[in-house]
Motif scaffolding. Sequence first.
Motif, PDB file in Angstrom:
ATOM      1  N   ASN A 118     -15.721 -14.330  11.653  1.00 50.85           N
ATOM      2  CA  ASN A 118     -15.018 -13.552  12.683  1.00 50.85           C
ATOM      3  C   ASN A 118     -15.495 -12.103  12.709  1.00 50.85           C
ATOM      4  OD1 ASN A 118     -13.527 -15.759  13.488  1.00 50.85           O
ATOM      5  ND2 ASN A 118     -11.767 -15.254  12.204  1.00 50.85           N
ATOM      6  N   ALA A 119     -15.767 -11.562  11.527  1.00 52.89           N
ATOM      7  CA  ALA A 119     -16.250 -10.177  11.473  1.00 52.89           C
ATOM      8  C   ALA A 119     -17.617 -10.063  12.148  1.00 52.89           C
ATOM      9  CB  ALA A 119     -16.323  -9.708  10.022  1.00 52.89           C
ATOM     10  N   VAL A 120     -18.476 -11.018  11.881  1.00 50.52           N
ATOM     11  CA  VAL A 120     -19.817 -10.981  12.480  1.00 50.52           C
ATOM     12  C   VAL A 120     -19.732 -11.227  13.983  1.00 50.52           C
ATOM     13  CG1 VAL A 120     -22.054 -12.166  12.553  1.00 50.52           C
ATOM     14  CG2 VAL A 120     -21.025 -11.597  10.363  1.00 50.52           C
ATOM     15  N   ALA A 121     -18.833 -12.115  14.398  1.00 54.39           N
ATOM     16  CA  ALA A 121     -18.711 -12.435  15.827  1.00 54.39           C
ATOM     17  C   ALA A 121     -18.319 -11.207  16.650  1.00 54.39           C
ATOM     18  CB  ALA A 121     -17.686 -13.545  16.025  1.00 54.39           C
ATOM     19  N   GLY A 122     -17.591 -10.288  16.055  1.00 55.21           N
ATOM     20  CA  GLY A 122     -17.159  -9.106  16.788  1.00 55.21           C
ATOM     21  C   GLY A 122     -18.121  -7.943  16.685  1.00 55.21           C
ATOM     22  N   MET A 123     -19.291  -8.159  16.104  1.00 55.20           N
ATOM     23  CA  MET A 123     -20.247  -7.068  15.910  1.00 55.20           C
ATOM     24  C   MET A 123     -21.429  -7.216  16.865  1.00 55.20           C
ATOM     25  SD  MET A 123     -20.288  -6.988  11.757  1.00 55.20           S
ATOM     26  CE  MET A 123     -20.847  -5.311  11.589  1.00 55.20           C
ATOM     27  N   ARG A 124     -22.113  -6.103  17.063  1.00 52.19           N
ATOM     28  CA  ARG A 124     -23.329  -6.161  17.873  1.00 52.19           C
ATOM     29  C   ARG A 124     -24.414  -6.894  17.072  1.00 52.19           C
ATOM     30  NH1 ARG A 124     -26.204  -1.870  15.865  1.00 52.19           N
ATOM     31  NH2 ARG A 124     -24.949  -0.400  14.707  1.00 52.19           N
ATOM     32  N   GLU A 125     -25.386  -7.411  17.746  1.00 54.86           N
ATOM     33  CA  GLU A 125     -26.399  -8.265  17.125  1.00 54.86           C
ATOM     34  C   GLU A 125     -27.248  -7.550  16.079  1.00 54.86           C
ATOM     35  OE1 GLU A 125     -29.895 -11.080  18.764  1.00 54.86           O
ATOM     36  OE2 GLU A 125     -28.020 -11.124  19.888  1.00 54.86           O
ATOM     37  N   GLU A 126     -27.511  -6.274  16.280  1.00 57.89           N
ATOM     38  CA  GLU A 126     -28.360  -5.537  15.332  1.00 57.89           C
ATOM     39  C   GLU A 126     -27.552  -4.795  14.261  1.00 57.89           C
ATOM     40  OE1 GLU A 126     -27.325  -3.198  18.859  1.00 57.89           O
ATOM     41  OE2 GLU A 126     -28.511  -4.997  18.719  1.00 57.89           O
ATOM     42  N   ALA A 127     -26.307  -5.184  14.067  1.00 62.10           N
ATOM     43  CA  ALA A 127     -25.446  -4.531  13.071  1.00 62.10           C
ATOM     44  C   ALA A 127     -26.016  -4.728  11.667  1.00 62.10           C
ATOM     45  CB  ALA A 127     -24.036  -5.106  13.148  1.00 62.10           C
ATOM     46  N   SER A 128     -25.731  -3.757  10.825  1.00 63.37           N
ATOM     47  CA  SER A 128     -26.249  -3.806   9.456  1.00 63.37           C
ATOM     48  C   SER A 128     -25.256  -4.490   8.511  1.00 63.37           C
ATOM     49  CB  SER A 128     -26.536  -2.386   8.960  1.00 63.37           C
ATOM     50  OG  SER A 128     -25.306  -1.700   8.752  1.00 63.37           O
ATOM     51  N   GLY A 129     -25.756  -4.817   7.349  1.00 64.78           N
ATOM     52  CA  GLY A 129     -24.908  -5.403   6.319  1.00 64.78           C
ATOM     53  C   GLY A 129     -23.807  -4.452   5.871  1.00 64.78           C
ATOM     54  N   VAL A 130     -24.105  -3.162   5.912  1.00 61.57           N
ATOM     55  CA  VAL A 130     -23.099  -2.156   5.554  1.00 61.57           C
ATOM     56  C   VAL A 130     -21.935  -2.211   6.546  1.00 61.57           C
ATOM     57  CG1 VAL A 130     -22.655   0.316   5.339  1.00 61.57           C
ATOM     58  CG2 VAL A 130     -24.759  -0.645   4.425  1.00 61.57           C
ATOM     59  N   GLU A 131     -22.251  -2.354   7.830  1.00 65.02           N
ATOM     60  CA  GLU A 131     -21.192  -2.444   8.845  1.00 65.02           C
ATOM     61  C   GLU A 131     -20.332  -3.691   8.626  1.00 65.02           C
ATOM     62  OE1 GLU A 131     -22.487  -1.346  13.015  1.00 65.02           O
ATOM     63  OE2 GLU A 131     -24.439  -1.340  11.971  1.00 65.02           O
ATOM     64  N   LEU A 132     -20.981  -4.798   8.289  1.00 66.83           N
ATOM     65  CA  LEU A 132     -20.224  -6.029   8.007  1.00 66.83           C
ATOM     66  C   LEU A 132     -19.321  -5.825   6.797  1.00 66.83           C
ATOM     67  CD1 LEU A 132     -19.550  -9.032   8.343  1.00 66.83           C
ATOM     68  CD2 LEU A 132     -21.603  -9.561   7.009  1.00 66.83           C
ATOM     69  N   SER A 133     -19.851  -5.225   5.773  1.00 63.53           N
ATOM     70  CA  SER A 133     -19.064  -4.965   4.558  1.00 63.53           C
ATOM     71  C   SER A 133     -17.848  -4.110   4.879  1.00 63.53           C
ATOM     72  CB  SER A 133     -19.912  -4.255   3.506  1.00 63.53           C
ATOM     73  OG  SER A 133     -21.026  -5.016   3.166  1.00 63.53           O
ATOM     74  N   LYS A 134     -18.073  -3.023   5.625  1.00 68.72           N
ATOM     75  CA  LYS A 134     -16.972  -2.126   5.980  1.00 68.72           C
ATOM     76  C   LYS A 134     -15.902  -2.861   6.784  1.00 68.72           C
ATOM     77  CE  LYS A 134     -19.457   2.267   6.014  1.00 68.72           C
ATOM     78  NZ  LYS A 134     -19.966   3.353   6.859  1.00 68.72           N
ATOM     79  N   LYS A 135     -16.336  -3.649   7.748  1.00 70.75           N
ATOM     80  CA  LYS A 135     -15.381  -4.350   8.613  1.00 70.75           C
ATOM     81  C   LYS A 135     -14.531  -5.338   7.806  1.00 70.75           C
ATOM     82  CE  LYS A 135     -15.041  -6.578  13.074  1.00 70.75           C
ATOM     83  NZ  LYS A 135     -15.746  -6.971  14.283  1.00 70.75           N
ATOM     84  N   VAL A 136     -15.157  -6.098   6.933  1.00 70.15           N
ATOM     85  CA  VAL A 136     -14.420  -7.082   6.128  1.00 70.15           C
ATOM     86  C   VAL A 136     -13.495  -6.378   5.134  1.00 70.15           C
ATOM     87  CG1 VAL A 136     -14.666  -8.892   4.371  1.00 70.15           C
ATOM     88  CG2 VAL A 136     -16.122  -8.912   6.402  1.00 70.15           C
ATOM     89  N   LEU A 137     -13.983  -5.344   4.489  1.00 69.85           N
ATOM     90  CA  LEU A 137     -13.152  -4.633   3.510  1.00 69.85           C
ATOM     91  C   LEU A 137     -11.989  -3.909   4.179  1.00 69.85           C
ATOM     92  CD1 LEU A 137     -15.915  -3.324   1.078  1.00 69.85           C
ATOM     93  CD2 LEU A 137     -14.406  -5.321   0.804  1.00 69.85           C
ATOM     94  N   GLU A 138     -12.197  -3.390   5.385  1.00 79.27           N
ATOM     95  CA  GLU A 138     -11.087  -2.788   6.128  1.00 79.27           C
ATOM     96  C   GLU A 138     -10.039  -3.840   6.469  1.00 79.27           C
ATOM     97  OE1 GLU A 138     -12.889  -0.940   9.527  1.00 79.27           O
ATOM     98  OE2 GLU A 138     -13.617   0.772   8.356  1.00 79.27           O
ATOM     99  N   HIS A 139     -10.502  -5.017   6.859  1.00 80.00           N
ATOM    100  CA  HIS A 139      -9.568  -6.112   7.150  1.00 80.00           C
ATOM    101  C   HIS A 139      -8.757  -6.475   5.905  1.00 80.00           C
ATOM    102  CE1 HIS A 139      -7.932  -9.837   8.739  1.00 80.00           C
ATOM    103  NE2 HIS A 139      -8.382 -10.447   7.658  1.00 80.00           N
ATOM    104  N   LEU A 140      -9.429  -6.568   4.773  1.00 79.13           N
ATOM    105  CA  LEU A 140      -8.729  -6.902   3.521  1.00 79.13           C
ATOM    106  C   LEU A 140      -7.722  -5.824   3.129  1.00 79.13           C
ATOM    107  CD1 LEU A 140     -11.405  -8.454   1.130  1.00 79.13           C
ATOM    108  CD2 LEU A 140      -9.358  -9.535   2.041  1.00 79.13           C
ATOM    109  N   SER A 141      -8.108  -4.574   3.300  1.00 79.86           N
ATOM    110  CA  SER A 141      -7.202  -3.490   2.920  1.00 79.86           C
ATOM    111  C   SER A 141      -5.991  -3.411   3.847  1.00 79.86           C
ATOM    112  CB  SER A 141      -7.937  -2.147   2.873  1.00 79.86           C
ATOM    113  OG  SER A 141      -8.362  -1.786   4.168  1.00 79.86           O
ATOM    114  N   ALA A 142      -6.123  -3.932   5.053  1.00 76.90           N
ATOM    115  CA  ALA A 142      -5.001  -3.925   5.992  1.00 76.90           C
ATOM    116  C   ALA A 142      -3.977  -5.026   5.687  1.00 76.90           C
ATOM    117  CB  ALA A 142      -5.522  -4.094   7.426  1.00 76.90           C
ATOM    118  N   LEU A 143      -4.379  -5.991   4.895  1.00 78.27           N
ATOM    119  CA  LEU A 143      -3.445  -7.066   4.540  1.00 78.27           C
ATOM    120  C   LEU A 143      -2.361  -6.543   3.604  1.00 78.27           C
ATOM    121  CD1 LEU A 143      -5.950  -9.999   3.837  1.00 78.27           C
ATOM    122  CD2 LEU A 143      -4.554  -9.641   5.886  1.00 78.27           C
ATOM    123  N   GLU A 144      -1.163  -7.055   3.778  1.00 78.31           N
ATOM    124  CA  GLU A 144      -0.048  -6.621   2.938  1.00 78.31           C
ATOM    125  C   GLU A 144      -0.270  -6.994   1.474  1.00 78.31           C
ATOM    126  OE1 GLU A 144       4.621  -7.575   3.017  1.00 78.31           O
ATOM    127  OE2 GLU A 144       3.739  -6.935   4.929  1.00 78.31           O
TER     128      GLU A 144
END
Length: 176
Positions: free
Chosen positions: A131-157
């Motif tokens: 889901n994180a990759v699906a919402g990203m632009r095609e040339e996104a970096s691994g750092v962007e994927l990491s940030k997006k997933v970790l932000e999602h995890l930190s938002a969880l209760e």
Amino acid sequence: MSLTYFIALTAAITLSGTLIFILAYAFLKKDIQAWLRLKSHEDHQLERTHLLPLRLQAHERLIVFVERLNPTQLFVRLYQPGISAGVLQSLILNEIRSEYQHNVTQQLYLSSTNWNVVRKLKDDTIAMINNAVAGMREEASGVELSKKVLEHLSALEENPYDLTLELIKKDIHQLF
């Protein structure tokens, strides 16, 4: 030989046989029950000496699996400078599937509830990465994927990886 004599003889033999069986059972009942208790105790001891180490090892392996499944650990292990989000996604999914296949037999030694939680955590992790990759632009970096997933995890209760570890630990404590 008359029919009445035959029936009387058969009834007498049947009655005496039944009476002997009842008396023998009455005399041996305590011995039979003691033997059954001893046999049950021996079976329990055999289970504890042979099965307990296997169950503990299975719990240990699943704790390692859950730790390795945690995206923070996945990113640390698999990230390479300049890697794209798509390549990192592929590496992560291969790693998760490989780890899962390596540990799939451990379900024999766990409660079905615990195994289902671990399996769902694996499936949710894959879905989260996809889901994180699906919402990203095609040339996104691994750092962007990491940030997006970790932000999602930190938002969880509550952290689902920590909750799963706690569940496995509780199951281990029930073995003793």
